[in-house]
Design a protein around this motif. Structure first.
Motif, mmCIF file in Angstrom:
data_model
loop_
_atom_site.group_PDB
_atom_site.id
_atom_site.type_symbol
_atom_site.label_atom_id
_atom_site.label_comp_id
_atom_site.label_asym_id
_atom_site.label_seq_id
_atom_site.Cartn_x
_atom_site.Cartn_y
_atom_site.Cartn_z
ATOM 1 N N GLU A 27 -38.087 0.145 -75.852
ATOM 2 C CA GLU A 27 -38.113 -0.311 -77.247
ATOM 3 C C GLU A 27 -39.198 0.417 -78.056
ATOM 4 N N LYS A 43 -35.526 5.630 -80.966
ATOM 5 C CA LYS A 43 -34.203 6.030 -80.471
ATOM 6 C C LYS A 43 -33.140 5.953 -81.568
ATOM 7 N N SER A 44 -33.140 4.863 -82.330
ATOM 8 C CA SER A 44 -32.110 4.711 -83.373
ATOM 9 C C SER A 44 -32.182 5.847 -84.388
ATOM 10 N N GLU A 95 -24.408 0.767 -76.581
ATOM 11 C CA GLU A 95 -24.293 -0.353 -75.635
ATOM 12 C C GLU A 95 -25.489 -1.284 -75.774
ATOM 13 N N PRO A 96 -25.408 -2.541 -75.428
ATOM 14 C CA PRO A 96 -24.163 -3.216 -75.114
ATOM 15 C C PRO A 96 -23.376 -3.436 -76.395
ATOM 16 N N ARG A 118 -22.085 -8.771 -75.880
ATOM 17 C CA ARG A 118 -23.441 -8.474 -76.382
ATOM 18 C C ARG A 118 -24.095 -9.717 -77.001
ATOM 19 N N TYR A 146 -23.817 -6.965 -68.601
ATOM 20 C CA TYR A 146 -23.980 -5.583 -69.079
ATOM 21 C C TYR A 146 -22.917 -4.678 -68.467
ATOM 22 N N ASP A 159 -25.622 5.401 -77.189
ATOM 23 C CA ASP A 159 -26.983 4.870 -77.283
ATOM 24 C C ASP A 159 -27.118 3.791 -76.202
ATOM 25 N N ARG A 160 -27.755 4.125 -75.102
ATOM 26 C CA ARG A 160 -27.917 3.310 -73.883
ATOM 27 C C ARG A 160 -26.642 3.320 -73.038
ATOM 28 N N TYR A 161 -26.869 3.313 -71.724
ATOM 29 C CA TYR A 161 -25.749 3.259 -70.766
ATOM 30 C C TYR A 161 -26.338 2.821 -69.435
ATOM 31 N N SER A 166 -30.094 2.194 -68.651
ATOM 32 C CA SER A 166 -30.731 0.973 -69.154
ATOM 33 C C SER A 166 -30.620 -0.127 -68.102
ATOM 34 N N SER A 167 -29.495 -0.187 -67.408
ATOM 35 C CA SER A 167 -29.346 -1.214 -66.366
ATOM 36 C C SER A 167 -30.271 -0.937 -65.179
ATOM 37 N N GLN A 218 -32.526 -4.100 -65.616
ATOM 38 C CA GLN A 218 -32.116 -5.097 -64.614
ATOM 39 C C GLN A 218 -32.639 -4.712 -63.221
ATOM 40 N N LEU A 241 -34.191 -10.209 -75.138
ATOM 41 C CA LEU A 241 -34.737 -9.169 -74.274
ATOM 42 C C LEU A 241 -36.139 -8.752 -74.718
HETATM 43 P P1 TYD Z 1 -30.568 -3.369 -78.929
HETATM 44 O O1 TYD Z 1 -30.960 -4.226 -80.066
HETATM 45 O O2 TYD Z 1 -29.309 -2.589 -79.025
HETATM 46 O O3 TYD Z 1 -31.795 -2.482 -78.507
HETATM 47 P P2 TYD Z 1 -32.239 -1.003 -78.821
HETATM 48 O O4 TYD Z 1 -32.225 -0.825 -80.307
HETATM 49 O O5 TYD Z 1 -33.605 -0.979 -78.216
HETATM 50 O O6 TYD Z 1 -31.277 -0.094 -78.094
HETATM 51 O O7 TYD Z 1 -30.539 -4.313 -77.655
HETATM 52 C C1 TYD Z 1 -30.149 -3.890 -76.454
HETATM 53 C C2 TYD Z 1 -31.052 -4.513 -75.420
HETATM 54 O O8 TYD Z 1 -30.350 -4.587 -74.182
HETATM 55 C C3 TYD Z 1 -32.293 -3.684 -75.152
HETATM 56 O O9 TYD Z 1 -33.407 -4.547 -75.037
HETATM 57 C C4 TYD Z 1 -32.033 -3.058 -73.805
HETATM 58 C C5 TYD Z 1 -31.125 -4.020 -73.142
HETATM 59 N N1 TYD Z 1 -30.202 -3.465 -72.131
HETATM 60 C C6 TYD Z 1 -30.340 -3.840 -70.799
HETATM 61 O O10 TYD Z 1 -31.248 -4.596 -70.451
HETATM 62 N N2 TYD Z 1 -29.465 -3.343 -69.873
HETATM 63 C C7 TYD Z 1 -28.430 -2.524 -70.214
HETATM 64 O O11 TYD Z 1 -27.641 -2.094 -69.345
HETATM 65 C C8 TYD Z 1 -28.290 -2.152 -71.598
HETATM 66 C C9 TYD Z 1 -27.179 -1.250 -72.031
HETATM 67 C C10 TYD Z 1 -29.205 -2.654 -72.521
#
Ligand code: TYD
Length: 206
Positions: free
Chosen positions: A11, A15-16, A38-39, A49, A69, A94-96, A99-100, A104, A154
Motif C-alpha cells: 500500500e 501503484k495506481s 484485482e480483486p 471483492r 481471492y 493491477d495485483r494478481y 498479492s496472495s 495471505q 485489509l
Molecule cells: P485495493 O483497494 O484495490 O488496494 P490497492 O489500491 O492497494 O491495490 O484493495 C485490494 C486489497 O486486497 C489490498 O490491500 C491487497 C489485498 N489483496 C490480497 O490480500 N490478496 C490478493 O490476492 C489480492 C489480489 C489483493
C-alpha cells in the motif's frame, strides 16, 4: 503467459498512479492493451471483492480470505484476462497471484505452499509473463500515503502485517527472479514511469 503483465506493491507505493500512466502511454502510442485490477474487475468478481474488503467482516478466517481471492481471480481470468489475451491484446492487471503470496501466504501466515496449491487450481497456466514490483519498504510507503484507510479491512491490519507482506514479496521474487521487474519508486512519479516503460521495452512488451 505471453503479454500478461501484472503490477504489484504494498500500500502507498504509487501503484495506481503508475497503472494510470501506463494506460495513458498505451493510448498515446496506439498499443492495444487492456487494463484491469484485482480483486474484482468483472461483475461476479466485484461482488466477491465487496465481501473481502467489507470492514464489517472482521471475523473472516484467513483461509476463507485466501479462497475468496482465488475465486475472484478465477472468475476475472475467465471474464476479462483470457478473452483479451486471445484477441492478441496486452493485459495489464493491477495485483494478481503475488498479492496472495505476499498478503495471505506471508502476511496472514498461511504459507507460500498453501497459496500455490490453491492458486494452481484457480489459474492453471495463467502465470504472468512479467510482474512489475514497486519496491518501497512499508514504513516509507505509509509516510507517503499519510496513514491507512480506515474504511478498508485489509488496510486496518497494522504495520507489522505490512512488514510481513513486504517480506512476502521479497521471498516470492527470490523464488521466481526472471519474471520480476523490480522498480524502486523513490524518484518522481514520472521517473518511475520512465523506468517501467524502459524495462517493458527491453523485455519486448512495448
Ligand atoms: P485495493 O483497494 O484495490 O488496494 P490497492 O489500491 O492497494 O491495490 O484493495 C485490494 C486489497 O486486497 C489490498 O490491500 C491487497 C489485498 N489483496 C490480497 O490480500 N490478496 C490478493 O490476492 C489480492 C489480489 C489483493
Amino acid at each position: 503467459m505471453k503479454n500478461f503483465i501484472t503490477i504489484e506493491g504494498t500500500e502507498g507505493v504509487g501503484k495506481s498512479t503508475q497503472v494510470r500512466f501506463l494506460q495513458e502511454y498505451c493510448k498515446k502510442n496506439g498499443i492495444d492493451a487492456v487494463f484491469t485490477r484485482e480483486p474484482g474487475g468483472s461483475k461476479v468478481a466485484e461482488k466477491i471483492r465487496e465481501i473481502i474488503l467489507d470492514k464489517n467482516n472482521g471475523e473472516m478466517s484467513d483461509v476463507c480470505e485466501a479462497f475468496l481471492y482465488a475465486a475472484a481471480r478465477a472468475q476475472h481470468l475467465k471474464d476479462i484476462v483470457i478473452p483479451a489475451l486471445n484477441e492478441g491484446k496486452i493485459v495489464f492487471c493491477d495485483r494478481y497471484i503475488d498479492s496472495s503470496y505476499a498478503y495471505q501466504g506471508v502476511g496472514r501466515g498461511l504459507g507460500l505452499d498453501f497459496v500455490k496449491k490453491l492458486n494452481d487450481l484457480a489459474i492453471g497456466d495463467y502465470m504472468p509473463q512479467y510482474t512489475v514490483f514497486l519496491d518501497l519498504p512499508p514504513e516509507q510507503a505509509f509516510k507517503r500515503k499519510g496513514g491507512a484507510d480506515e474504511n478498508d479491512r485489509l488496510e486496518m491490519s497494522g504495520n507489522e502485517f505490512f512488514q510481513k507482506v513486504y517480506d512476502g514479496y521479497k521471498q516470492t521474487i527470490q523464488n521466481d527472479k526472471s519474471r520480476f521487474i523490480v522498480v524502486s519508486p523513490t524518484g518522481t512519479k514520472f521517473e518511475t514511469h520512465d523506468k517501467i516503460v524502459a524495462a517493458l521495452k527491453e523485455k519486448g512488451i512495448f
